[in-house]
Design a protein around this motif. Structure first.
Motif, PDB file in Angstrom:
ATOM      1  N   PRO A  45       0.740  -1.781  -0.179  1.00  0.00           N
ATOM      2  CA  PRO A  45       0.305   0.293   0.165  1.00  0.00           C
ATOM      3  C   PRO A  45       0.937   0.961  -0.317  1.00  0.00           C
ATOM      4  CG  PRO A  45      -1.706  -1.243   1.905  1.00  0.00           C
ATOM      5  CD  PRO A  45       0.590  -1.988   0.914  1.00  0.00           C
ATOM      6  N   GLY A  46       1.888   1.567   0.439  1.00  0.00           N
ATOM      7  CA  GLY A  46       3.259   2.143   0.815  1.00  0.00           C
ATOM      8  C   GLY A  46       3.577   2.821  -0.338  1.00  0.00           C
ATOM      9  N   LEU A  47       3.683   1.871  -1.543  1.00  0.00           N
ATOM     10  CA  LEU A  47       4.204   2.330  -2.874  1.00  0.00           C
ATOM     11  C   LEU A  47       3.037   2.550  -3.384  1.00  0.00           C
ATOM     12  CD1 LEU A  47       6.420  -1.123  -2.754  1.00  0.00           C
ATOM     13  CD2 LEU A  47       7.476   1.379  -2.717  1.00  0.00           C
ATOM     14  N   ALA A  48       1.870   1.871  -3.426  1.00  0.00           N
ATOM     15  CA  ALA A  48       0.834   2.196  -4.372  1.00  0.00           C
ATOM     16  C   ALA A  48       0.206   3.729  -3.859  1.00  0.00           C
ATOM     17  CB  ALA A  48      -0.455   1.360  -4.160  1.00  0.00           C
ATOM     18  N   ALA A  49       0.198   4.062  -2.898  1.00  0.00           N
ATOM     19  CA  ALA A  49       0.514   5.177  -2.452  1.00  0.00           C
ATOM     20  C   ALA A  49       1.211   6.536  -3.366  1.00  0.00           C
ATOM     21  CB  ALA A  49       0.179   5.734  -0.767  1.00  0.00           C
ATOM     22  N   VAL A  50       2.595   6.369  -3.140  1.00  0.00           N
ATOM     23  CA  VAL A  50       3.562   6.633  -3.849  1.00  0.00           C
ATOM     24  C   VAL A  50       2.955   7.147  -5.481  1.00  0.00           C
ATOM     25  CG1 VAL A  50       5.689   7.327  -4.273  1.00  0.00           C
ATOM     26  CG2 VAL A  50       5.341   6.244  -2.351  1.00  0.00           C
ATOM     27  N   ALA A  51       2.976   5.773  -5.782  1.00  0.00           N
ATOM     28  CA  ALA A  51       2.781   6.099  -7.375  1.00  0.00           C
ATOM     29  C   ALA A  51       1.082   6.922  -7.877  1.00  0.00           C
ATOM     30  CB  ALA A  51       2.555   4.783  -7.998  1.00  0.00           C
ATOM     31  N   LEU A  52      -0.041   6.790  -7.242  1.00  0.00           N
ATOM     32  CA  LEU A  52      -0.456   7.687  -6.971  1.00  0.00           C
ATOM     33  C   LEU A  52      -0.311   9.003  -6.401  1.00  0.00           C
ATOM     34  CD1 LEU A  52      -3.413   4.799  -5.631  1.00  0.00           C
ATOM     35  CD2 LEU A  52      -2.830   5.078  -8.105  1.00  0.00           C
ATOM     36  N   SER A  54       2.201  10.494  -6.988  1.00  0.00           N
ATOM     37  CA  SER A  54       3.062  11.229  -8.076  1.00  0.00           C
ATOM     38  C   SER A  54       1.959  11.438  -9.299  1.00  0.00           C
ATOM     39  CB  SER A  54       4.397   9.640  -7.888  1.00  0.00           C
ATOM     40  OG  SER A  54       4.868   9.857  -7.154  1.00  0.00           O
ATOM     41  N   ALA A  55       1.431  10.420  -9.233  1.00  0.00           N
ATOM     42  CA  ALA A  55       0.592  10.458 -11.244  1.00  0.00           C
ATOM     43  C   ALA A  55      -0.598  11.781 -10.775  1.00  0.00           C
ATOM     44  CB  ALA A  55      -0.002   9.258 -11.285  1.00  0.00           C
ATOM     45  N   ALA A  56      -1.050  12.003  -9.848  1.00  0.00           N
ATOM     46  CA  ALA A  56      -1.771  13.066  -8.898  1.00  0.00           C
ATOM     47  C   ALA A  56      -1.044  14.068  -9.088  1.00  0.00           C
ATOM     48  CB  ALA A  56      -3.049  12.361  -8.197  1.00  0.00           C
ATOM     49  N   VAL A  57       0.006  14.497  -8.466  1.00  0.00           N
ATOM     50  CA  VAL A  57       0.468  15.941  -8.402  1.00  0.00           C
ATOM     51  C   VAL A  57       1.274  16.135  -9.472  1.00  0.00           C
ATOM     52  CG1 VAL A  57       2.143  16.784  -6.637  1.00  0.00           C
ATOM     53  CG2 VAL A  57       0.520  15.672  -5.472  1.00  0.00           C
ATOM     54  N   GLY A  58       1.795  14.910 -10.007  1.00  0.00           N
ATOM     55  CA  GLY A  58       3.230  15.361 -11.192  1.00  0.00           C
ATOM     56  C   GLY A  58       2.522  16.277 -12.337  1.00  0.00           C
ATOM     57  N   THR A  59       2.929  16.673 -12.766  1.00  0.00           N
ATOM     58  CA  THR A  59       3.085  17.573 -14.607  1.00  0.00           C
ATOM     59  C   THR A  59       3.489  17.125 -15.428  1.00  0.00           C
ATOM     60  OG1 THR A  59       4.513  19.092 -13.709  1.00  0.00           O
ATOM     61  CG2 THR A  59       2.520  19.308 -12.701  1.00  0.00           C
ATOM     62  N   GLY A  60       4.159  15.710 -15.719  1.00  0.00           N
ATOM     63  CA  GLY A  60       5.333  15.276 -15.908  1.00  0.00           C
ATOM     64  C   GLY A  60       4.165  14.633 -17.593  1.00  0.00           C
ATOM     65  N   ASP A  61       4.638  13.813 -18.482  1.00  0.00           N
ATOM     66  CA  ASP A  61       3.539  12.884 -18.948  1.00  0.00           C
ATOM     67  C   ASP A  61       2.606  11.739 -18.256  1.00  0.00           C
ATOM     68  OD1 ASP A  61       3.780  11.826 -22.330  1.00  0.00           O
ATOM     69  OD2 ASP A  61       3.624   9.948 -20.876  1.00  0.00           O
ATOM     70  N   TRP A  63       0.657  10.182 -19.676  1.00  0.00           N
ATOM     71  CA  TRP A  63       0.724   8.526 -19.945  1.00  0.00           C
ATOM     72  C   TRP A  63       1.446   7.794 -18.985  1.00  0.00           C
ATOM     73  CZ3 TRP A  63      -3.784   6.560 -22.880  1.00  0.00           C
ATOM     74  CH2 TRP A  63      -4.080   7.090 -23.947  1.00  0.00           C
ATOM     75  N   ARG A  64       2.718   7.902 -19.009  1.00  0.00           N
ATOM     76  CA  ARG A  64       2.796   6.951 -18.527  1.00  0.00           C
ATOM     77  C   ARG A  64       3.332   7.424 -16.959  1.00  0.00           C
ATOM     78  NH1 ARG A  64       9.786   8.486 -18.636  1.00  0.00           N
ATOM     79  NH2 ARG A  64       8.773  10.766 -18.254  1.00  0.00           N
ATOM     80  N   ARG A  65       2.654   8.322 -16.393  1.00  0.00           N
ATOM     81  CA  ARG A  65       3.029   8.865 -14.326  1.00  0.00           C
ATOM     82  C   ARG A  65       1.442   8.282 -14.291  1.00  0.00           C
ATOM     83  NH1 ARG A  65       0.779  14.242 -16.011  1.00  0.00           N
ATOM     84  NH2 ARG A  65      -1.352  15.099 -15.141  1.00  0.00           N
ATOM     85  N   TRP A  66       0.107   8.160 -15.721  1.00  0.00           N
ATOM     86  CA  TRP A  66      -0.331   7.098 -14.849  1.00  0.00           C
ATOM     87  C   TRP A  66      -0.641   6.190 -14.764  1.00  0.00           C
ATOM     88  CZ3 TRP A  66      -4.001   8.519 -10.965  1.00  0.00           C
ATOM     89  CH2 TRP A  66      -3.889   9.208 -10.704  1.00  0.00           C
TER      90      TRP A  66
END
Length: 271
Positions: A45-52, A54-61, A63-66
């Motif tokens: 869950p901790g790693l999933a939380a980081v990935a989600l 990051s995808a929500a806060v990030g402004t990079g590509d 397709w890749r972040r999600w």
């Protein structure tokens, strides 16, 4: 430079906050119930939380972040199902934690278990965080993104198949004992006939793939220590080597060691 450094700082800060909340909540429950091994239940869950996050806060590509968030969450969900089943199946703390933490007070336990795991989660997920704040290049390097996602999916399939084969073997072994029949001592068929630890190997592929997908943006290539650290955890710190140490006093397992590759799946005779 394809990284938005200001956005990366926000991604890292939000990820650290998410991991901190999860680890703190787990520590409170674990210490109240005398089950420090609940830490195992918050790894995925901790790693999933980081990935989600990051995808929500990030402004990079996008397709890749999600895509990284989806692949990581799918991996974490399956792992969590196994962890919860194991934790709920016992009323006693895993002896590894009892031995490791013998005589330690609460502050030391929090630091050694939950604090260390929080740092490990942020280190292992560094490629995912960097990718979330990075643009994809236009050249051929961009194809590392789909390649990496493919490696993540392949690793997840290998890990899931290995775990399923092991569960089936354990069920058949129990049934044989209940019926008074001789039960096989070692699982050496399927993926377990190619590697003694195919589940851990599949797990390592997931994070190798995450790094590849992130490394499509050149700066993320410098996060290579992240998948290397995960492989170290899986082989030496918490996974394969500890299993070997526990099993190697059994003659059948020593024979198995002579016949089958330790980690990377190889045809029989090449291990």
């Amino acid at each position: 430079m394809t990284v938005d450094t200001a956005n990366l700082r926000r991604v890292v800060g939000a990820s650290a906050a998410a991991v901190g909340v999860l680890q703190t909540a787990t520590a409170v429950v674990a210490l109240r119930r005398g089950r420090r091994d609940y830490a195992d239940g918050v790894w995925g869950p901790g790693l999933a939380a980081v990935a989600l996050t990051s995808a929500a806060v990030g402004t990079g590509d996008p397709w890749r972040r999600w895509a990284l968030a989806a692949a990581t969450t799918a991996w974490a969900t399956r792992l969590e199902t196994l962890m919860l089943k194991r934790l709920r199946g016992s009323d006693e703390e895993d002896e590894r934690y009892t031995e490791f933490l013998e005589g330690d007070g609460t502050p030391t336990v929090v630091a050694k278990v939950f604090g260390t795991q929080a740092v490990a989660q942020l280190l292992v997920s560094a490629p995912v965080q960097l990718a979330a704040a990075s643009a994809l290049p236009r050249g051929r390097r961009k194809w590392l993104f789909p390649l990496g996602i493919g490696v993540m999916v392949a690793g997840g399939v290998v890990e899931a198949l290995a775990d399923r084969q092991k569960s089936r073997f354990m069920a058949e072994k129990k049934k044989a004992k209940d019926e008074g029949r001789e039960a096989p001592e070692v699982l050496d068929t399927g993926l377990w006939g190619l590697s003694r630890h195919p589940n851990y190997f599949g797990d390592s592929l997931v994070w190798d793939g995450a790094w590849l997908a992130a490394a499509a943006s050149a700066p993320a290539g410098w996060t290579l220590p992240a998948p290397v650290a995960m492989s170290y955890f899986l082989v030496y710190a918490t996974g394969a080597k500890r299993t070997e140490d526990r099993m190697e006093d059994r003659p059948a397992y020593r024979d198995y060691q002579d016949r089958v590759s330790f980690f990377v799946p190889l045809p029989k005779g090449l291990g």
